[in-house]
Design a protein around this motif. Structure first.
Motif, PDB file in Angstrom:
ATOM      1  N   GLN A  12      26.158 -13.210  -2.566  1.00 14.90           N
ATOM      2  CA  GLN A  12      24.874 -13.303  -3.249  1.00 14.90           C
ATOM      3  C   GLN A  12      23.711 -12.936  -2.331  1.00 14.90           C
ATOM      4  OE1 GLN A  12      24.648 -13.989  -6.426  1.00 14.90           O
ATOM      5  NE2 GLN A  12      22.426 -14.053  -6.608  1.00 14.90           N
ATOM      6  N   LEU A  15      22.221  -9.367  -2.873  1.00 14.37           N
ATOM      7  CA  LEU A  15      21.630  -9.285  -4.207  1.00 14.37           C
ATOM      8  C   LEU A  15      20.315 -10.043  -4.272  1.00 14.37           C
ATOM      9  CD1 LEU A  15      21.809  -8.480  -7.189  1.00 14.37           C
ATOM     10  CD2 LEU A  15      23.114 -10.573  -7.591  1.00 14.37           C
ATOM     11  N   THR A  16      20.288 -11.243  -3.700  1.00 16.10           N
ATOM     12  CA  THR A  16      19.065 -12.045  -3.724  1.00 16.10           C
ATOM     13  C   THR A  16      17.962 -11.391  -2.907  1.00 16.10           C
ATOM     14  OG1 THR A  16      20.343 -14.088  -4.005  1.00 16.10           O
ATOM     15  CG2 THR A  16      18.092 -14.314  -3.200  1.00 16.10           C
ATOM     16  N   ASN A  19      17.048  -7.866  -4.926  1.00 13.68           N
ATOM     17  CA  ASN A  19      16.529  -7.992  -6.284  1.00 13.68           C
ATOM     18  C   ASN A  19      15.401  -9.011  -6.385  1.00 13.68           C
ATOM     19  OD1 ASN A  19      16.662  -7.660  -9.282  1.00 13.68           O
ATOM     20  ND2 ASN A  19      17.319  -9.778  -9.177  1.00 13.68           N
ATOM     21  N   LEU A 154      27.423  -0.672  -8.123  1.00  8.44           N
ATOM     22  CA  LEU A 154      27.345  -2.089  -8.465  1.00  8.44           C
ATOM     23  C   LEU A 154      27.846  -2.336  -9.878  1.00  8.44           C
ATOM     24  CD1 LEU A 154      24.399  -4.393  -7.523  1.00  8.44           C
ATOM     25  CD2 LEU A 154      25.437  -4.580  -9.761  1.00  8.44           C
ATOM     26  N   ASP A 160      28.637  -6.732  -5.949  1.00 11.37           N
ATOM     27  CA  ASP A 160      27.343  -6.563  -5.293  1.00 11.37           C
ATOM     28  C   ASP A 160      27.489  -5.995  -3.883  1.00 11.37           C
ATOM     29  OD1 ASP A 160      26.335  -7.717  -7.572  1.00 11.37           O
ATOM     30  OD2 ASP A 160      26.273  -9.731  -6.717  1.00 11.37           O
ATOM     31  N   PHE A 164      25.994  -2.474  -2.386  1.00  9.69           N
ATOM     32  CA  PHE A 164      25.126  -2.459  -1.211  1.00  9.69           C
ATOM     33  C   PHE A 164      25.643  -1.480  -0.163  1.00  9.69           C
ATOM     34  CE2 PHE A 164      24.091  -4.189   3.009  1.00  9.69           C
ATOM     35  CZ  PHE A 164      22.706  -4.168   2.937  1.00  9.69           C
TER      36      PHE A 164
END
Length: 208
Positions: A12, A15-16, A19, A154, A160, A164
């Motif tokens: 995560q 992604l965090t 995004n 993705l 994720d 990346f």
């Protein structure tokens, strides 16, 4: 802790960061000219929400550029829209409680799909200008290709971390081309140096 960090937290993180922090700040600058959000402030608020929420048994929180794009597309322009949305959610949750879950199961998924599709259009329009070199058309196109590669990997692989890595690989390829490949002036047609020197006599520039 070890299982949760390796199975959920580690994947995560990119992604965090991308995004909920980087993309959110860039989208806010594009939608609201003159407003310069701080990525440090955004990161601190995300961490604060999760530190407080974990003691109350809540799900993890984040801001998210998709939510901002959707709210903007459907007319939200100030923070009052978020206050109103939060007040409605609290009121509905207090009044209906767990009985609301039965109602949500009947919520039409097609309607939700249309809302997400419209939000994705808003994000896609902004993504074309997602670059630190707005006056370099070649660099803007390369950055947009990197974005498309990341999104395709993705979504296609539902991973994720893989998205990346694909985006980083695409960015590295373009960096190598810019560093060791031909420059923009070398890509011009023969006889066209970019300053009008290659124009034929009698043209609008050369009127001798």
């Amino acid at each position: 802790f070890r299982t949760g960090f390796l199975s959920a937290g580690l994947g995560q993180l990119p992604l965090t960061l991308l995004n909920s922090v980087v993309a959110l700040a860039a989208l806010a600058r594009d939608l609201f000219p003159g407003y310069d959000p701080s990525m440090t402030h955004i990161s601190v608020t995300i961490g604060g929400m999760n530190l407080v929420g974990c003691f109350l048994g809540s799900m993890p929180f984040c801001h998210g550029s998709g939510g901002l794009a959707g709210q903007y597309f459907f007319g939200a322009r100030t923070e009052l829209s978020l206050y109103f949305l939060g007040a409605v959610k609290i009121a509905v949750g207090v009044v209906f409680g767990e009985s609301l879950l039965a109602v949500l199961r009947w919520f039409p998924s097609s309607f939700l799909g249309v809302m997400l599709f419209m939000a994705s259009i808003e994000l896609g329009l902004v993504a074309r200008n997602f670059t630190q070199h707005p006056h370099d058309e070649r660099r803007r196109r390369q950055d947009f290709v990197v974005l498309l590669c990341t999104a395709a990997a993705l979504v296609g692989f539902s991973h994720d971390g893989l998205g990346f890595l694909v985006g980083m690989a695409a960015g590295l390829v373009f960096w190598v081309l810019r560093r060791y490949g031909p420059s923009s002036s070398q890509l011009l047609p023969i006889g066209d140096s970019g300053d009008g020197a290659g124009l034929k006599p009698g043209s609008a520039v050369d009127d001798r």
